[in-house]
Motif scaffolding. Structure first.
Motif, PDB file in Angstrom:
ATOM      1  N   ALA A 122       1.507  -4.051   3.394  1.00 34.89           N
ATOM      2  CA  ALA A 122       2.767  -3.457   3.838  1.00 34.89           C
ATOM      3  C   ALA A 122       2.943  -2.069   3.255  1.00 34.89           C
ATOM      4  O   ALA A 122       2.643  -1.833   2.081  1.00 34.89           O
ATOM      5  CB  ALA A 122       3.938  -4.345   3.415  1.00 34.89           C
ATOM      6  N   ALA A 123       3.451  -1.164   4.087  1.00 33.92           N
ATOM      7  CA  ALA A 123       3.780   0.205   3.671  1.00 33.92           C
ATOM      8  C   ALA A 123       5.270   0.414   3.896  1.00 33.92           C
ATOM      9  O   ALA A 123       5.764   0.280   5.020  1.00 33.92           O
ATOM     10  CB  ALA A 123       2.969   1.220   4.470  1.00 33.92           C
ATOM     11  N   ASP A 124       5.986   0.732   2.837  1.00 31.72           N
ATOM     12  CA  ASP A 124       7.429   0.953   2.941  1.00 31.72           C
ATOM     13  C   ASP A 124       7.730   2.243   3.701  1.00 31.72           C
ATOM     14  O   ASP A 124       7.088   3.265   3.478  1.00 31.72           O
ATOM     15  CB  ASP A 124       8.065   1.035   1.551  1.00 31.72           C
ATOM     16  CG  ASP A 124       8.078  -0.305   0.837  1.00 31.72           C
ATOM     17  OD1 ASP A 124       8.017  -1.345   1.528  1.00 31.72           O
ATOM     18  OD2 ASP A 124       8.157  -0.310  -0.401  1.00 31.72           O
ATOM     19  N   VAL A 125       8.720   2.170   4.600  1.00 32.77           N
ATOM     20  CA  VAL A 125       9.147   3.349   5.375  1.00 32.77           C
ATOM     21  C   VAL A 125      10.671   3.442   5.476  1.00 32.77           C
ATOM     22  O   VAL A 125      11.193   4.323   6.150  1.00 32.77           O
ATOM     23  CB  VAL A 125       8.525   3.364   6.798  1.00 32.77           C
ATOM     24  CG1 VAL A 125       7.007   3.481   6.736  1.00 32.77           C
ATOM     25  CG2 VAL A 125       8.934   2.123   7.591  1.00 32.77           C
ATOM     26  N   GLY A 126      11.380   2.539   4.817  1.00 37.15           N
ATOM     27  CA  GLY A 126      12.835   2.514   4.908  1.00 37.15           C
ATOM     28  C   GLY A 126      13.493   3.675   4.193  1.00 37.15           C
ATOM     29  O   GLY A 126      12.909   4.294   3.302  1.00 37.15           O
ATOM     30  N   THR A 127      14.715   3.946   4.590  1.00 36.83           N
ATOM     31  CA  THR A 127      15.515   4.996   3.959  1.00 36.83           C
ATOM     32  C   THR A 127      16.485   4.352   2.966  1.00 36.83           C
ATOM     33  O   THR A 127      16.793   3.154   3.077  1.00 36.83           O
ATOM     34  CB  THR A 127      16.329   5.764   5.013  1.00 36.83           C
ATOM     35  OG1 THR A 127      17.284   4.855   5.593  1.00 36.83           O
ATOM     36  CG2 THR A 127      15.433   6.357   6.100  1.00 36.83           C
ATOM     37  N   LYS A 186       6.116  -1.265   7.475  1.00 34.33           N
ATOM     38  CA  LYS A 186       5.162  -1.607   8.528  1.00 34.33           C
ATOM     39  C   LYS A 186       4.056  -2.411   7.867  1.00 34.33           C
ATOM     40  O   LYS A 186       3.725  -2.173   6.699  1.00 34.33           O
ATOM     41  CB  LYS A 186       4.608  -0.341   9.190  1.00 34.33           C
ATOM     42  CG  LYS A 186       5.687   0.420   9.940  1.00 34.33           C
ATOM     43  CD  LYS A 186       5.141   1.620  10.671  1.00 34.33           C
ATOM     44  CE  LYS A 186       6.300   2.314  11.397  1.00 34.33           C
ATOM     45  NZ  LYS A 186       5.827   3.316  12.315  1.00 34.33           N
ATOM     46  N   SER A 187       3.493  -3.365   8.619  1.00 37.50           N
ATOM     47  CA  SER A 187       2.503  -4.229   7.991  1.00 37.50           C
ATOM     48  C   SER A 187       1.442  -4.715   8.962  1.00 37.50           C
ATOM     49  O   SER A 187       1.605  -4.654  10.185  1.00 37.50           O
ATOM     50  CB  SER A 187       3.198  -5.423   7.330  1.00 37.50           C
ATOM     51  OG  SER A 187       3.882  -6.196   8.279  1.00 37.50           O
ATOM     52  N   ILE A 188       0.346  -5.191   8.364  1.00 38.08           N
ATOM     53  CA  ILE A 188      -0.726  -5.869   9.097  1.00 38.08           C
ATOM     54  C   ILE A 188      -0.941  -7.230   8.437  1.00 38.08           C
ATOM     55  O   ILE A 188      -0.603  -7.423   7.267  1.00 38.08           O
ATOM     56  CB  ILE A 188      -2.032  -5.060   9.125  1.00 38.08           C
ATOM     57  CG1 ILE A 188      -2.576  -4.792   7.716  1.00 38.08           C
ATOM     58  CG2 ILE A 188      -1.846  -3.768   9.913  1.00 38.08           C
ATOM     59  CD1 ILE A 188      -3.951  -4.133   7.664  1.00 38.08           C
ATOM     60  N   TYR A 189      -1.498  -8.153   9.216  1.00 38.50           N
ATOM     61  CA  TYR A 189      -1.732  -9.516   8.753  1.00 38.50           C
ATOM     62  C   TYR A 189      -3.159  -9.931   9.069  1.00 38.50           C
ATOM     63  O   TYR A 189      -3.684  -9.609  10.137  1.00 38.50           O
ATOM     64  CB  TYR A 189      -0.770 -10.491   9.437  1.00 38.50           C
ATOM     65  CG  TYR A 189       0.687 -10.155   9.229  1.00 38.50           C
ATOM     66  CD1 TYR A 189       1.386 -10.676   8.158  1.00 38.50           C
ATOM     67  CD2 TYR A 189       1.358  -9.320  10.121  1.00 38.50           C
ATOM     68  CE1 TYR A 189       2.728 -10.378   7.969  1.00 38.50           C
ATOM     69  CE2 TYR A 189       2.699  -9.010   9.939  1.00 38.50           C
ATOM     70  CZ  TYR A 189       3.376  -9.543   8.865  1.00 38.50           C
ATOM     71  OH  TYR A 189       4.699  -9.241   8.677  1.00 38.50           O
ATOM     72  N   VAL A 235       0.860  -1.181   0.000  1.00 34.95           N
ATOM     73  CA  VAL A 235       0.000   0.000   0.000  1.00 34.95           C
ATOM     74  C   VAL A 235       0.898   1.233   0.000  1.00 34.95           C
ATOM     75  O   VAL A 235       2.096   1.142   0.274  1.00 34.95           O
ATOM     76  CB  VAL A 235      -0.992   0.016   1.188  1.00 34.95           C
ATOM     77  CG1 VAL A 235      -1.936  -1.185   1.116  1.00 34.95           C
ATOM     78  CG2 VAL A 235      -0.269   0.042   2.520  1.00 34.95           C
ATOM     79  N   GLY A 236       0.316   2.396  -0.303  1.00 28.81           N
ATOM     80  CA  GLY A 236       1.107   3.591  -0.538  1.00 28.81           C
ATOM     81  C   GLY A 236       1.660   4.306   0.671  1.00 28.81           C
ATOM     82  O   GLY A 236       2.628   5.054   0.548  1.00 28.81           O
ATOM     83  N   SER A 237       1.068   4.083   1.848  1.00 28.61           N
ATOM     84  CA  SER A 237       1.518   4.839   3.018  1.00 28.61           C
ATOM     85  C   SER A 237       1.069   4.153   4.296  1.00 28.61           C
ATOM     86  O   SER A 237       0.176   3.296   4.284  1.00 28.61           O
ATOM     87  CB  SER A 237       0.932   6.252   2.984  1.00 28.61           C
ATOM     88  OG  SER A 237      -0.478   6.202   3.176  1.00 28.61           O
ATOM     89  N   VAL A 238       1.671   4.580   5.399  1.00 28.65           N
ATOM     90  CA  VAL A 238       1.262   4.075   6.707  1.00 28.65           C
ATOM     91  C   VAL A 238      -0.180   4.513   6.996  1.00 28.65           C
ATOM     92  O   VAL A 238      -0.950   3.752   7.583  1.00 28.65           O
ATOM     93  CB  VAL A 238       2.238   4.535   7.811  1.00 28.65           C
ATOM     94  CG1 VAL A 238       1.723   4.144   9.194  1.00 28.65           C
ATOM     95  CG2 VAL A 238       3.627   3.931   7.585  1.00 28.65           C
ATOM     96  N   ALA A 239      -0.562   5.703   6.551  1.00 29.06           N
ATOM     97  CA  ALA A 239      -1.942   6.162   6.749  1.00 29.06           C
ATOM     98  C   ALA A 239      -2.926   5.223   6.044  1.00 29.06           C
ATOM     99  O   ALA A 239      -3.978   4.882   6.609  1.00 29.06           O
ATOM    100  CB  ALA A 239      -2.107   7.591   6.244  1.00 29.06           C
ATOM    101  N   GLU A 240      -2.601   4.780   4.841  1.00 29.14           N
ATOM    102  CA  GLU A 240      -3.453   3.815   4.133  1.00 29.14           C
ATOM    103  C   GLU A 240      -3.502   2.490   4.882  1.00 29.14           C
ATOM    104  O   GLU A 240      -4.553   1.846   4.955  1.00 29.14           O
ATOM    105  CB  GLU A 240      -2.947   3.572   2.714  1.00 29.14           C
ATOM    106  CG  GLU A 240      -3.205   4.701   1.749  1.00 29.14           C
ATOM    107  CD  GLU A 240      -2.696   4.366   0.351  1.00 29.14           C
ATOM    108  OE1 GLU A 240      -3.159   3.352  -0.225  1.00 29.14           O
ATOM    109  OE2 GLU A 240      -1.845   5.111  -0.153  1.00 29.14           O
ATOM    110  N   LEU A 241      -2.372   2.080   5.422  1.00 30.35           N
ATOM    111  CA  LEU A 241      -2.300   0.849   6.198  1.00 30.35           C
ATOM    112  C   LEU A 241      -3.202   0.938   7.427  1.00 30.35           C
ATOM    113  O   LEU A 241      -3.975   0.018   7.714  1.00 30.35           O
ATOM    114  CB  LEU A 241      -0.847   0.593   6.614  1.00 30.35           C
ATOM    115  CG  LEU A 241      -0.529  -0.720   7.299  1.00 30.35           C
ATOM    116  CD1 LEU A 241      -0.747  -1.901   6.356  1.00 30.35           C
ATOM    117  CD2 LEU A 241       0.905  -0.703   7.797  1.00 30.35           C
ATOM    118  N   GLU A 242      -3.119   2.048   8.143  1.00 34.50           N
ATOM    119  CA  GLU A 242      -3.959   2.254   9.324  1.00 34.50           C
ATOM    120  C   GLU A 242      -5.437   2.262   8.961  1.00 34.50           C
ATOM    121  O   GLU A 242      -6.263   1.668   9.662  1.00 34.50           O
ATOM    122  CB  GLU A 242      -3.562   3.553  10.021  1.00 34.50           C
ATOM    123  CG  GLU A 242      -2.183   3.487  10.658  1.00 34.50           C
ATOM    124  CD  GLU A 242      -1.630   4.844  11.077  1.00 34.50           C
ATOM    125  OE1 GLU A 242      -2.157   5.895  10.638  1.00 34.50           O
ATOM    126  OE2 GLU A 242      -0.647   4.856  11.862  1.00 34.50           O
TER     127      GLU A 242
END
Length: 178
Positions: free
Chosen positions: A135-140, A120-123, A90-97
């Motif tokens: 999953a929403a990517d947050v890595g640098t 960050k992810s949910i299952y 997914v595109g963002s942590v906000a979308e994940l939430e």
């Protein structure tokens, strides 16, 4: 040979219509194709099936087979249920939430949000018992470079010892984040 992308990934489902409806409702996937045959084209076995295709975005297709003449679906009891899963970006942590909130409101049990440092992810499980991950990517770029630099060494150590190498322990030990 040049692999361009995954054409489709196929899994079994208990009921094709229930599966289409669930993926449309809960994940917003479009139903793009259905194929039904009485014989399997590759083997010529007499085994009627419904093969459905769902748009997973970015040219990716998630497909399912309903096999009414086969024994009931099961799972490999020698593999923990957390291992085999379908991970969707997914595109963002906000979308994940937001997805977590929608899924829980629909009565679907959700694990997470799990922090894997670079994403960050949910299952949760679909109606067929397949484990899904959003999953929403947050890595640098630095994190990805650090992981890239040690991947071969980690694989070689694992191959020799069958013990988890510690090169990337910083991903789940937040006290070690660099």
């Amino acid at each position: 040979m040049n692999i361009e992308r995954i054409h489709h990934v196929a899994y079994r489902c208990k009921d094709a219509k229930t599966t289409v409806d669930w993926y449309e409702k809960h994940l917003g996937m479009n139903f793009v194709l259905a194929i039904a045959e009485d014989k399997v084209p590759s083997t010529q076995a007499a085994d009627p099936y419904m093969h459905i295709f769902m748009d997973a975005g970015g040219g990716n297709v998630l497909a399912f087979f309903e096999l009414p003449n086969s024994p009931a679906m099961g799972r490999d009891t020698n593999t923990p249920e957390w291992v085999q899963h379908i991970a969707l970006k997914v595109g963002s942590v906000a979308e994940l939430e937001a997805a977590k909130t929608r899924l829980q409101a629909a009565g679907i049990e959700v694990i997470g949000i799990t922090d894997h440092t670079i994403f960050k992810s949910i299952y949760f499980f679909d109606p067929n018992g397949h484990r899904l991950e959003l999953a929403a990517d947050v890595g640098t770029p630095e994190m990805y470079a650090k992981l890239d630099a040690c991947k071969r060494e980690m694989l070689e150590e694992w191959t020799r010892t069958k013990r988890a190498p510690k090169h990337a322990a910083w991903m789940h030990d937040h006290s070690l984040h660099a």
